[in-house]
Design an enzyme around this catalytic site. Structure first.
Site, PDB file in Angstrom:
ATOM      1  N   GLY A   1       0.834  -1.194   0.000  1.00  0.00           N
ATOM      2  CA  GLY A   1       0.000   0.000   0.000  1.00  0.00           C
ATOM      3  C   GLY A   1       0.866   1.240   0.000  1.00  0.00           C
ATOM      4  N   LYS A   2       0.259   2.377  -0.144  1.00  0.00           N
ATOM      5  CA  LYS A   2       0.998   3.652  -0.059  1.00  0.00           C
ATOM      6  C   LYS A   2      -0.006   4.762   0.212  1.00  0.00           C
ATOM      7  CE  LYS A   2       5.378   4.720  -0.816  1.00  0.00           C
ATOM      8  NZ  LYS A   2       6.482   3.818  -0.488  1.00  0.00           N
ATOM      9  N   GLY A   3       0.469   5.825   0.833  1.00  0.00           N
ATOM     10  CA  GLY A   3      -0.423   6.943   1.099  1.00  0.00           C
ATOM     11  C   GLY A   3       0.336   8.239   1.124  1.00  0.00           C
TER      12      GLY A   3
ATOM     13  N   ASP B   1       8.046   7.731   4.815  1.00  0.00           N
ATOM     14  CA  ASP B   1       8.359   7.840   3.388  1.00  0.00           C
ATOM     15  C   ASP B   1       8.920   9.254   3.185  1.00  0.00           C
ATOM     16  OD1 ASP B   1       7.465   5.957   0.890  1.00  0.00           O
ATOM     17  OD2 ASP B   1       7.509   8.024   0.257  1.00  0.00           O
TER      18      ASP B   1
END
Ligand code: NAD
Length: 425
Positions: free
Chosen positions: A110-112, A151
Site C-alpha cells: 500500500g501507499k499513502g 516515506d
C-alpha cells in the site's frame, strides 16, 4: 492475453501498469488474475481540515491506497509532498506489493500521503495534519489491516503521532499500526543499519556467486547517507576495498581503500553530516559523477534515482552494479549496461532490508518482546541471502536478467495467494 489493459496519464502509474502487463504476459498469467492484480483493492481520498498557526483553516487532500492484501496486511509508507495524488499512491502501492512478496514477508502493499509542502508547515501544523490524517484513515488501517511507515518527508515524529492517534481513538495501545517508530517508543534496534546491511549482503552473495573473493574486491559506494554508510561499513568489515565514496559535496577516491571508519566519524561530526573536508593519505578529491566511472568490481549507487542514466552509463567501468537506492539506474542505462555485459542486482531485491526490518519491528510489537540488535541482524542476513538466491537461481534457470527474474518471482507469489484465496461468493 485478452484483457483490456489499463493506462494512466500519471507516468509512474502508466509505467507500473506496463511493466506488470509485460511480466504477466511473459509468465502466462491467466486473465482473471491479471484483472485482479492490475487494480488496487481499495483506494480512498480524505480531506483534512487543519487549523493553521495563524488561526485560518486550510483543507489538505490525503490518500491511502491498498493495492493488495492477498499475502497479509498492506504495507507501505505515507509521504508529504506537493505532487502526491491517488494515482501516484496506486503506483507506489503496487510496487510495495511486489517488494514485500519478493522479500518473502507476510505483507501486501500500500501507499499513502498528503499533498502539501511540508517546508511551509510548522511542527505544530505537521502534528495536526498527521493526527487528522490518522483519524480519517483509521477505519482502514490497523495491525492486521494496513501498516504504514515513513516515506518522503515523514519520519519518526509522524509515526509516533499516527500511532498515538489510532491508539487513543481505539481506546487501546496499538503500537504495530505503524513501523519506523523511535526505539524508545516501540521501535526496533537494528533498523537504522538494516537497508545498508541488506545491500551489502547482496553484494557479498553476488561476489561469491561469480567467484570473486570479497577480500580485496574493489567497491564504489555513491551516497554516504543511511544506506551508503552501513553498506560501506559492512563491506569494509568483510575485507572489501572501498575505493570511492561520494555525497552531495562530491567524490572521494582512494585507490588503496577509503578508511571507512574515519570517513563515518567525519560525517557523524560534520554539522550537516557531509563528507565535505574529509581527507586521508592518498585520497584524491574528484567530482560526484567521476566516482561512478572508477575502475572497480562493484558499483553500488545509494543516493538518488536516475544517478546512472542514458548519458553516463557508457562510462561505468564496474562489472557489477547493486542498486541500494530506489531507481538509481534508468531503463535506458540498464540497457546500455546490459550491452556492456554488466550484471545488475535490482533495487527491490537489494534494498529490501528496510522493509524486512519494518516487518521485524511489527513482529516485536505484536509480541510485546524486544530483540537485541544481534538477534535482529542474525535474522535479517539469512532472509536477504535466501531472497538473493531465489532471484539468482530463477534468473539463471530462465535465462533472464535478475531485474526481470525478481519481478516474475514476486508476481507469482501474489498470484498464487489470490488464486488460493479465491473470489468472495
Ligand atoms: P539519505 O538522505 O540518508 O542519504 C542520501 C545520500 O546521498 C547523502 O549522503 C547525500 O549527500 C547523497 N547524495 C544526494 N545526491 C547525490 C549526488 N548527486 N551524488 C552523490 N551523492 C548524493 O538517504 P538514504 O536513506 O540513505 O536513502 C538513499 C536511497 O535509498 C533513496 O533512494 C531511498 O529511497 C533508498 N532507500 C532507503 C531506505 C532506508 O531504509 N533508508 C530503504 C529503501 C530504499
Amino acid at each position: 492475453m485478452s484483457v483490456k489493459k489499463r493506462t494512466s496519464k500519471n507516468v509512474l502509474l502508466d509505467t507500473a501498469l506496463k511493466n506488470f502487463y509485460a511480466a504477466a504476459e511473459e509468465m502466462g498469467l491467466e486473465d482473471g488474475l491479471v484483472e485482479v492484480l492490475s487494480r488496487p483493492e481499495r483506494a480512498i481520498s480524505v480531506s483534512l481540515p487543519i487549523t493553521m498557526d495563524d488561526g485560518s483553516v486550510r483543507v489538505f487532500e490525503g490518500y491511502r491506497v491498498q493495492h493488495s492484501t492477498a499475502l497479509g496486511p498492506a504495507k507501505g509508507g505515507f509521504r508529504y509532498h506537493p505532487d502526491v495524488d491517488i494515482e501516484e499512491c496506486e503506483a507506489l502501492g503496487s510496487l510495495m506489493t511486489w517488494k514485500c512478496s519478493l522479500a518473502g514477508i507476510p505483507y501486501g502493499g500500500g501507499k499513502g500521503g498528503v499533498s502539501c509542502d511540508p517546508m511551509e508547515l510548522s511542527m505544530a501544523e505537521r502534528e495536526r495534519l498527521t493526527r487528522t490524517f490518522a483519524a480519517r484513515v483509521a477505519p482502514i488501517v490497523g495491525e492486521w489491516a494496513d501498516v504504514p511507515a515513513p516515506d518522503v518527508n515523514t519520519g519518526a515524529p509522524e509515526m509516533v503521532w499516527f500511532m498515538d492517534t489510532i491508539s487513543k481513538l481505539r481506546g487501546k495501545f496499538e503500537p504495530g499500526v505503524v513501523t519506523g517508530k523511535p526505539i524508545s517508543i516501540w521501535g526496533s534496534k537494528g533498523r537504522t543499519a538494516a537497508t545498508g546491511l541488506g545491500v551489502a549482503t547482496c553484494i557479498k552473495e553476488l561476489l561469491k556467486s561469480v567467484k570473486v573473493d570479497v577480500k580485496g574486491a574493489r567497491v564504489i559506494i555513491q551516497g554516504f547517507g543511511n544506506v551508503g554508510t552501513f553498506n560501506a561499513i559492512t563491506m569494509d568489515k568483510a575485507g572489501a576495498k572501498i575505493v570511492g565514496i561520494s555525497d552531495i559535496t562530491g567524490g572521494y577516491y582512494a585507490p588503496n581503500g577509503i578508511d571507512v571508519e574515519k570517513a563515518v566519524q567525519h560525517v557523524t561530526k560534520h554539522p550537516k553530516k557531509l563528507l565535505e573536508g574529509y581527507t586521508q593519505p592518498g585520497l584524491e578529491k574528484i567530482s560526484g559523477e567521476e566516482v561512478l566511472f572508477l575502475d572497480a568490481d562493484v558499483l553500488s549507487p545509494c543516493a538518488l534515482e536516475g544517478a546512472v542514466n542514458g548519458k553516463n552509463a557508457g562510462n561505468v567501468k564496474a562489472k557489477y552494479v547493486v542498486e541500494g537506492a530506489n531507481g538509481p539506474v534508468t531503463p535506458e542505462a540498464d540497457e546500455i549496461l546490459t550491452d556492456k555485459g554488466v550484471l545488475l542486482i535490482p533495487d527491490f531485491l537489494a534494498n529490501s532490508g528496510g522493509v524486512i526490518g519494518s516487518y521485524f519491528e511489527w513482529v516485536q510489537n505484536l509480541n510485546g518482546f524486544f530483540w537485541t540488535e544481534e538477534e535482529y541482524n542474525n535474522r535479517l542476513i539469512p532472509i536477504m541471502t535466501d531472497n538473493f538466491y531465489r532471484v539468482w537461481n530463477y534468473a539463471k534457470a530462465q535465462g533472464v536478467k535478475p531485474r526481470r527474474a525478481a519481478f516474475l518471482v514476486a508476481i507469482k507469489r501474489v498470484a498464487d495467494a489470490v488464486k488460493m484465496r479465491g473470489t468472495f461468493l
